[in-house]
Scaffold this motif. Structure first.
Motif, PDB file in Angstrom:
ATOM      1  N   VAL A  62       4.273   9.411  -8.835  1.00  0.00           N
ATOM      2  CA  VAL A  62       3.528  10.120  -9.743  1.00  0.00           C
ATOM      3  C   VAL A  62       3.351  11.205 -11.106  1.00  0.00           C
ATOM      4  N   THR A 106       8.254  13.437 -10.636  1.00  0.00           N
ATOM      5  CA  THR A 106       6.669  13.750 -10.140  1.00  0.00           C
ATOM      6  C   THR A 106       5.776  14.042 -11.020  1.00  0.00           C
ATOM      7  N   SER A 117       4.115   5.298 -12.047  1.00  0.00           N
ATOM      8  CA  SER A 117       4.654   6.615 -11.572  1.00  0.00           C
ATOM      9  C   SER A 117       4.802   7.419 -13.862  1.00  0.00           C
ATOM     10  N   MET A 143      -0.596   2.893  -7.299  1.00  0.00           N
ATOM     11  CA  MET A 143       0.250   4.003  -7.224  1.00  0.00           C
ATOM     12  C   MET A 143       1.711   3.533  -6.104  1.00  0.00           C
ATOM     13  N   SER A 147       0.133   9.696  -4.261  1.00  0.00           N
ATOM     14  CA  SER A 147       0.997  10.298  -5.476  1.00  0.00           C
ATOM     15  C   SER A 147       2.102  10.762  -5.245  1.00  0.00           C
ATOM     16  N   GLY A 195       1.838  10.143 -14.217  1.00  0.00           N
ATOM     17  CA  GLY A 195       1.395  10.694 -14.403  1.00  0.00           C
ATOM     18  C   GLY A 195       0.336  11.479 -15.346  1.00  0.00           C
ATOM     19  N   LEU A 222      -0.298  12.589 -10.715  1.00  0.00           N
ATOM     20  CA  LEU A 222      -1.305  12.410 -11.136  1.00  0.00           C
ATOM     21  C   LEU A 222      -2.492  13.063  -9.569  1.00  0.00           C
ATOM     22  N   THR A 223      -3.257  13.520 -10.402  1.00  0.00           N
ATOM     23  CA  THR A 223      -3.675  14.538  -8.786  1.00  0.00           C
ATOM     24  C   THR A 223      -5.076  14.681  -9.300  1.00  0.00           C
ATOM     25  N   GLU A 274      -3.437  12.414  -3.222  1.00  0.00           N
ATOM     26  CA  GLU A 274      -2.271  12.968  -3.253  1.00  0.00           C
ATOM     27  C   GLU A 274      -1.120  13.069  -2.123  1.00  0.00           C
ATOM     28  N   THR A 318      -6.713   3.379  -7.880  1.00  0.00           N
ATOM     29  CA  THR A 318      -5.131   3.874  -8.403  1.00  0.00           C
ATOM     30  C   THR A 318      -3.798   4.163  -7.420  1.00  0.00           C
ATOM     31  N   ASP A 319      -4.899   4.303  -6.294  1.00  0.00           N
ATOM     32  CA  ASP A 319      -3.899   4.542  -4.951  1.00  0.00           C
ATOM     33  C   ASP A 319      -3.360   2.816  -4.814  1.00  0.00           C
ATOM     34  N   PRO A 345      -0.551   5.526 -13.747  1.00  0.00           N
ATOM     35  CA  PRO A 345       0.143   4.766 -12.092  1.00  0.00           C
ATOM     36  C   PRO A 345       1.132   4.707 -11.505  1.00  0.00           C
TER      37      PRO A 345
END
Length: 456
Positions: A401, A68, A288, A311, A396, A290, A403-404, A393, A307-308, A286
């Protein structure tokens, strides 16, 4: 003489305890996370010489095994060389799959596979046929190691020749980021991710292509290698995976580049050529990957929403990517198209998709929606962060993924535990989790009268 590997008391006890292959997969990942947590709690794993603590070690180990990349501290300088090697080993183990490695070990020791080992390998690698699992696993391992070695060589040479890194350090940086990229792990040794390489095509593009290659899925890659010139002969899996991946990558590149083009905190200060390259990199990650070459926390809300979606869809089946998988998403699109046209069969190319596969795709998608909704509600309940950041979050974590928007280190202990659970469920798979909890499979021996309720 029996052709099956000789059972020891330990293997007999394990097989009697876990009747379903999915249960062993869940147990294998949990065991790897436990071992990684213990190793990262050792004082030698940190640069300060103090123990990292249970929660931090558990979250980092889960993030590494589940490939992740969500962490509460930067890999460098918090973790020592020993700690980084532990994280790298967990990434590699998680990427290949615990059951794949276990089956390979059984092949090396015994020289042959039993039926249950074949079922375990097939469940983890999602091979379409279980007739020659040993050959499939061998190809998976060779393909992974060769791909990582090539990328490590490219990155190592670039770090040495382009950035003046000493040969040993350059080789280490190349190896670490090649394994992280190919396995879609999202770990980087710099606090800003890979933002310093936003204008360097010799770093960002190889990393992006490694993420794509690892995220396509091993069955698709092998089929493309055999029949890339004959697309009419491709299986439904390959057709959907390749088609949806191209559409999502192209659409994501155009969307991110357009939305962030004049954003002074992301693409705005870059040249036009670099903007397009950074937009492509941002569209790849996205699925996966990251990693990031722009500051995700400074992106516009429209980009966060896009992005949501990317992902949640994720990458290909049987690869290192997460999400519900492009195969699931694409198959549901074909189901909807067939229903809109009034057809009672779902066809992809020259093949008809079986009913159980359609139900499985729907189950995975709805389980994913339910888990994301529940996780978002709980995280909003225990934190003061806004919906868009919390949703980002949670997806992700579930889609593995990494990403944050920057809120993971700020989460309370309960929030970090929730992220750990989401990463574990997202990597092992909702369907596998619930299958593992089932004591046995039941076959209905009768049919009930049919009724058609009003839908919609």
């Amino acid at each position: 003489m029996s052709l099956l590997p000789r059972r020891t008391p330990l293997t007999s006890a394990l097989l009697s305890r876990f009747r379903h292959p999915a249960q062993l997969i869940v147990g294998g990942f949990a065991a790897a996370i436990t071992l990684g947590t213990v190793a990262l709690m050792l004082p030698a794993a940190t640069t300060s010489g103090d123990s990292a603590g249970l929660l931090r070690a558990l979250l980092t180990a889960t993030s590494a095994v589940c490939v992740t990349g969500l962490v509460t501290v930067n890999v460098d300088p918090h973790w020592s060389g020993f700690g980084e090697v532990v994280i790298l080993a967990l990434i590699q183990a998680g990427g290949l799959g615990i059951m794949t490695l276990a089956t390979l070990l059984a092949v090396l020791v015994s020289g042959r596979l039993g039926l249950r080992a074949r079922l375990l390998a097939q469940a983890e690698t999602k091979t379409l046929h279980g007739t020659d699992v040993r050959r499939v696993i061998r190809n998976i391992v060779l393909f992974s190691l060769v791909s990582e070695a090539v990328l490590a060589l490219v990155l190592g040479l670039r770090f040495a020749l382009g950035y003046g890194e000493p040969p040993g350090r350059a080789a280490y940086l190349g190896i670490f980021h090649s394994i992280s990229s190919f396995n879609n792990a999202g770990f980087a040794l710099w606090s800003d991710g890979m933002m310093r390489f936003v204008a360097d095509p010799w770093v960002s593009l190889p990393v992006a292509f490694a993420v794509i290659l690892g995220g396509l899925g091993f069955p698709v890659v092998f089929e493309l290698a055999r029949a890339w010139r004959r697309p009419r002969t491709w299986s439904v899996l390959t057709r959907i995976t390749v088609g949806m991946s191209v559409v999502l990558l192209a659409g994501g590149t155009l969307l991110f580049t357009a939305v962030e083009w004049d954003n002074p905190r992301t693409l705005g200060p870059l040249s036009d050529q670099v903007k397009i390259m950074a937009g492509f990199f941002t569209a790849v990650m996205p699925r996966s990957g990251g990693l990031n070459v722009i500051d995700i926390s400074q992106m516009r809300p429209e980009s966060w929403l896009a992005t949501d979606i990317l992902m949640f869809i994720g990458g290909g089946s049987a690869g290192t990517a997460g999400g519900i998988k492009v195969t699931t998403f694409g198959l549901l699109a074909f189901v909807m198209w067939a229903e809109l046209r009034g057809e009672d069969r779902v066809n992809v190319g020259h093949r008809r998709v079986a009913g159980p596969v359609q139900r499985q795709a729907l189950t995975i998608a709805l389980l994913g929606v339910g888990l994301v909704a529940a996780g978002t509600f709980l995280l909003m309940f225990i934190t003061p962060h806004s919906l868009d950041r919390v949703l980002f979050e949670v997806i992700s974590a579930f889609a593995t993924v990494g990403l944050t928007t920057g809120i993971t280190p700020e989460l309370p202990a309960a929030g970090q535990v929730l992220i750990i659970i989401l990463m574990f469920v997202g990597r092992v798979g909702p369907l596998t989790i619930f299958s593992a909890l089932a004591l046995r499979e039941r076959t209905r021996r009768y049919e009930l009268p049919e009724e058609r309720p009003i839908v919609g």
